[in-house]
Design an enzyme around this catalytic site. Structure first.
Site, PDB file in Angstrom:
ATOM      1  N   SER A   1     -32.059  30.595 -78.709  1.00  0.00           N
ATOM      2  CA  SER A   1     -30.442  30.410 -78.976  1.00  0.00           C
ATOM      3  C   SER A   1     -29.896  30.420 -77.499  1.00  0.00           C
ATOM      4  O   SER A   1     -29.000  29.603 -77.198  1.00  0.00           O
ATOM      5  CB  SER A   1     -29.952  31.372 -79.693  1.00  0.00           C
TER       6      SER A   1
ATOM      7  N   HIS B   1     -26.217  34.092 -76.691  1.00  0.00           N
ATOM      8  CA  HIS B   1     -25.694  32.624 -76.957  1.00  0.00           C
ATOM      9  C   HIS B   1     -24.367  32.653 -75.605  1.00  0.00           C
ATOM     10  O   HIS B   1     -24.595  31.703 -74.965  1.00  0.00           O
ATOM     11  CB  HIS B   1     -24.764  32.797 -78.226  1.00  0.00           C
TER      12      HIS B   1
END
Length: 299
Positions: free
Chosen positions: A204, A250
């Site tokens: 991610s 993220h």
């Protein structure tokens, strides 16, 4: 937009450039190869953005003068026969690692996921150690592991949808540098902020780095930003609204992707490579500094 020749003064006041082939027409679109402004009549669809007729002729081998410079991507990378090759390789590595996780079990995952500092009895191979104990490789290897079928499926779909156009726009080397440095930035921020004994894994951070660079690319080409922004907002809502997600990866990847993307796509042509890879080096240095600081806290 067609205008009378007498409206050139209005063009200058509007701030928009004029098509280099039709000086009476203002435009906000540029050729993705030579970066000269082109009007709708001159726009030829390309894998990313549009190209002008001259660059299309050069790329197809007709009208290309001997000794002329080879066509490049908008970021100065080489035009590849398969503009999605690196994306396919990254997909293959992620899938292969996930298969190994399923075959070898938790003992394999525990050796390569991201964990800060956790000395404890492990599954048959002594003690489990983290980054603080010197296993810095976890910052990288954790980027290629996933916790479930849904986890890897969502990340790989995002990689294919976003990575393909970005690889075509940046070129293979610049695209791979963006992916790896963004992923490492996400790992470093997770190591810095998350609980030291909390394990995390997934691509991610790198995927959000691609998101950040895609925003810069779309803005650079003056395309419609709304679909990209909407997709990014949805992913950020999921990031902070879904339990068990390492939001630090993220955010770290996203910030790195925006910075690297800006350096890649707005570097002055005369110092393009220096600025582009210098930006990557600065971000990588930031990863090292964060890792050193956190390690000093935990040891």
């Amino acid at each position: 937009m067609d205008q009378a020749p007498g409206s050139r003064q209005d063009d200058a006041q509007s701030g928009l450039p004029v098509c280099y082939r039709h000086p009476d027409r203002e435009t906000g679109i540029r050729c993705t190869r030579c970066e000269r402004p082109i009007c709708p009549e001159c726009m030829v669809n390309a894998s990313v953005g549009f190209q002008c007729p001259n660059c299309v002729r050069e790329g197809s081998g007709t009208g290309h003068a001997p000794g002329a410079s080879q066509p490049r991507t908008i970021a100065g990378g080489a035009i590849a026969a398969d503009p999605h090759l690196v994306t396919k390789i990254l997909l293959g590595i992620n899938v292969a690692m996930f298969v190994l996780q399923q075959v070898l079990g938790d003992s394999f995952t525990d050796r390569f996921d991201l964990i800060g500092r956790a000395i404890m009895p492990a599954l048959g191979y002594g003690e489990l150690q983290g980054v603080a104990e010197g296993q810095w490789y976890r910052l990288l290897t954790s980027m290629f592991l996933h916790g479930s079928v849904i986890h890897i499926l969502s990340n790989m779909l995002s990689l294919w949808w976003i990575g393909g156009p970005l690889e075509a726009a940046l070129g293979r080397v610049r695209y791979l540098a963006l992916y790896l440095v963004s992923g490492l930035a996400g790992s470093a921020l997770t190591y810095l902020i998350a609980a030291p004994n909390a394990a995390s894994l997934g691509a991610s951070g790198a995927i959000f780095g691609l998101f950040g660079a895609l925003v810069v690319l779309v803005r650079r080409q003056r395309l419609d930003m709304r679909p990209v922004i909407a997709l990014l907002v949805i992913n950020l809502v999921i990031t902070f609204g879904w339990a068990g997600i390492a939001w630090q990866a993220h955010i770290g990847g996203l910030v790195a992707g925006v910075v690297i993307g800006f350096g890649m796509l707005h570097a002055p042509r005369e110092r393009r490579a220096l600025v582009q890879f210098g930006t990557c080096a600065v971000m990588l240095a930031a990863v090292l500094v964060v890792t050193f600081l956190r390690t000093a806290q935990l040891t």
